[in-house]
Design a protein around this motif. Structure first.
Motif, mmCIF file in Angstrom:
data_model
loop_
_atom_site.group_PDB
_atom_site.id
_atom_site.type_symbol
_atom_site.label_atom_id
_atom_site.label_comp_id
_atom_site.label_asym_id
_atom_site.label_seq_id
_atom_site.Cartn_x
_atom_site.Cartn_y
_atom_site.Cartn_z
ATOM 1 N N UNK A 18 45.937 51.743 -8.364
ATOM 2 C CA UNK A 18 45.337 51.049 -9.504
ATOM 3 C C UNK A 18 46.395 50.467 -10.440
ATOM 4 N N UNK A 19 47.467 51.224 -10.659
ATOM 5 C CA UNK A 19 48.527 50.752 -11.547
ATOM 6 C C UNK A 19 49.206 49.508 -10.975
ATOM 7 N N UNK A 20 49.483 49.522 -9.667
ATOM 8 C CA UNK A 20 50.132 48.376 -9.039
ATOM 9 C C UNK A 20 49.182 47.186 -8.997
ATOM 10 N N UNK A 21 47.911 47.438 -8.738
ATOM 11 C CA UNK A 21 46.926 46.350 -8.738
ATOM 12 C C UNK A 21 46.849 45.695 -10.119
ATOM 13 N N UNK A 22 46.814 46.527 -11.156
ATOM 14 C CA UNK A 22 46.745 45.985 -12.518
ATOM 15 C C UNK A 22 48.007 45.199 -12.868
ATOM 16 N N UNK A 23 49.175 45.754 -12.525
ATOM 17 C CA UNK A 23 50.443 45.093 -12.844
ATOM 18 C C UNK A 23 50.584 43.779 -12.083
ATOM 19 N N UNK A 24 50.160 43.782 -10.831
ATOM 20 C CA UNK A 24 50.327 42.606 -9.988
ATOM 21 C C UNK A 24 49.321 41.521 -10.318
ATOM 22 N N UNK A 25 48.156 41.902 -10.787
ATOM 23 C CA UNK A 25 47.139 40.908 -11.127
ATOM 24 C C UNK A 25 47.379 40.276 -12.494
ATOM 25 N N UNK A 26 48.106 40.963 -13.363
ATOM 26 C CA UNK A 26 48.323 40.427 -14.710
ATOM 27 C C UNK A 26 49.741 39.898 -14.924
#
Length: 370
Positions: free
Chosen positions: A84-92
């Motif tokens: 979830x952390x990587x998804x959030x960082x990569x999407x924003x």
């Protein structure tokens, strides 16, 4: 008495670029020669230089890219949090830093020292590796890959090493002895980090952990060692112009700094953190994720620091010479409500578009946008 007219010297950029390239001395050679001002070919236009100035407002909140702890990767009960952390960082952001990634500090230090050792070699030794041809094979030492395709050169030299499974042993022997052992160790360790990242990125899209790896992102690697020497006029040039990358990048930088990421139309410093790696997403992953992950512009500033800025990158890209293999948004992510935002492409076409212009014009995304 006749009046004498003195003509103003005309700057011949083509001649200056050609002489610089044929000298094989690189930017470091210019600095070593004792220059106190930069050559005209490195001076950027006012519209570029104006973006280098920091906002004068004291009310601005200092932004930082996400920092993630990788130690939870192999803990089943906590792995989902990392996804979830990587998804959030990569999407924003498209960029983030990782700590506790498993690469020993000794390997990181030795890698940085090895790149410095290569660039610190005498001209007659280093110049044997100098080349301009870009065939994505072997070992190249050069300054500005896009030297003849851009309007202003940038303040850095590079060592590039391509590694592929079918030529691995031959390519390893081509690596300069001064940095061979260290770069092969970096290759081994950075690939393990990239493999873990690709798993987490796949899971973040709701897909199997092997999806990105099965597509071929680990087949061929490019290791790049950049060297940014002292610049006597850092307000007139840049270290590397704004650009996006192609696939997945694992970056190690020393403590001099200078890397910036564009976020919400603002340039944000990527502060060096001892022992941390910087990760960024490239154009192909943004396209395949159908915009769930983003590829963002980044640049490097020229610095007046007496200590050179050194960075080592491992690039992991799709690799196929076939014009019949097409890539695009992953079918598993598409629905009638969320159709494909990009058309399909082949890797030869991608490379042709990606390397056809200067570094600052390399966004392939706009070329395949529907």
């Amino acid at each position: 008495m006749a009046t004498t007219h003195f003509a103003t010297p005309v700057y011949d950029r083509v001649k200056e670029v050609k002489e610089f390239d044929e000298s094989k001395m690189g930017v470091k050679g210019l600095v070593d020669s004792g220059i106190t001002s930069i050559p005209n070919m490195f001076i950027h236009p006012p519209e570029t230089l104006s973006t280098l100035k920091k906002p004068t407002s004291q009310t601005c909140t200092k932004k930082t890219i996400p920092l993630l702890d990788f130690s939870n990767f192999n803990i089943p009960t906590k792995r989902h949090q990392l996804v979830e952390q990587i998804r959030d960082a990569t999407s924003s952001w498209g960029f983030f830093q990782v700590i506790k990634h498993g690469i020993p500090l000794t390997v990181l230090d030795e890698t940085m020292n090895a790149i410095k050792a290569f660039h610190d070699q005498p001209h007659e030794v280093k110049s044997k590796f100098y080349a301009r041809a870009h065939n994505r094979e072997g070992v190249i030492y050069t300054s500005n890959f896009d030297l003849y395709r851009t309007n202003a050169a940038t303040w850095h030299d590079s060592l590039a090493v391509w590694l592929s499974p079918e030529k691995k042993r031959a390519e390893e022997k081509e690596i300069p002895e001064v940095c061979r052992k260290e770069l092969l160790a970096w290759d081994l360790h950075s690939q393990k980090v990239a493999e873990a990242l690709l798993e987490l990125l796949s899971e973040g899209l709701g897909l199997g952990a092997e999806k990105f790896k099965d597509l071929g992102f680990l087949v061929t690697k490019l290791i790049m060692g950049h060297y940014h020497p002292y610049c006597p006029q850092p307000d007139l040039t840049v270290g590397i112009t704004p650009h996006t990358d192609s696939g997945l990048t694992v970056l190690l930088q020393n403590q001099v700094g200078g890397l910036q990421v564009k976020h919400d139309d603002e340039w944000v410093d990527v502060e060096p953190i001892p022992g941390a790696l910087t990760i960024n997403i490239g154009d192909t992953i943004q396209i395949m994720s159908n915009n769930k992950y983003v590829s963002v512009e980044h640049r490097v500033l020229a610095k007046a620091s007496k200590e050179p800025r050194i960075s080592v990158e491992a690039f992991f890209d799709l690799e196929t010479k076939s014009d019949t293999n097409y890539f695009g948004p992953l079918p598993e992510l598409l629905t009638p409500d969320k159709p494909a935002l990009y058309r399909k492409f082949t890797i030869p076409k991608f490379l042709e578009g990606f390397y056809s212009k200067g570094l600052d014009n390399k966004s392939f995304i706009q070329k395949v946008r529907l």
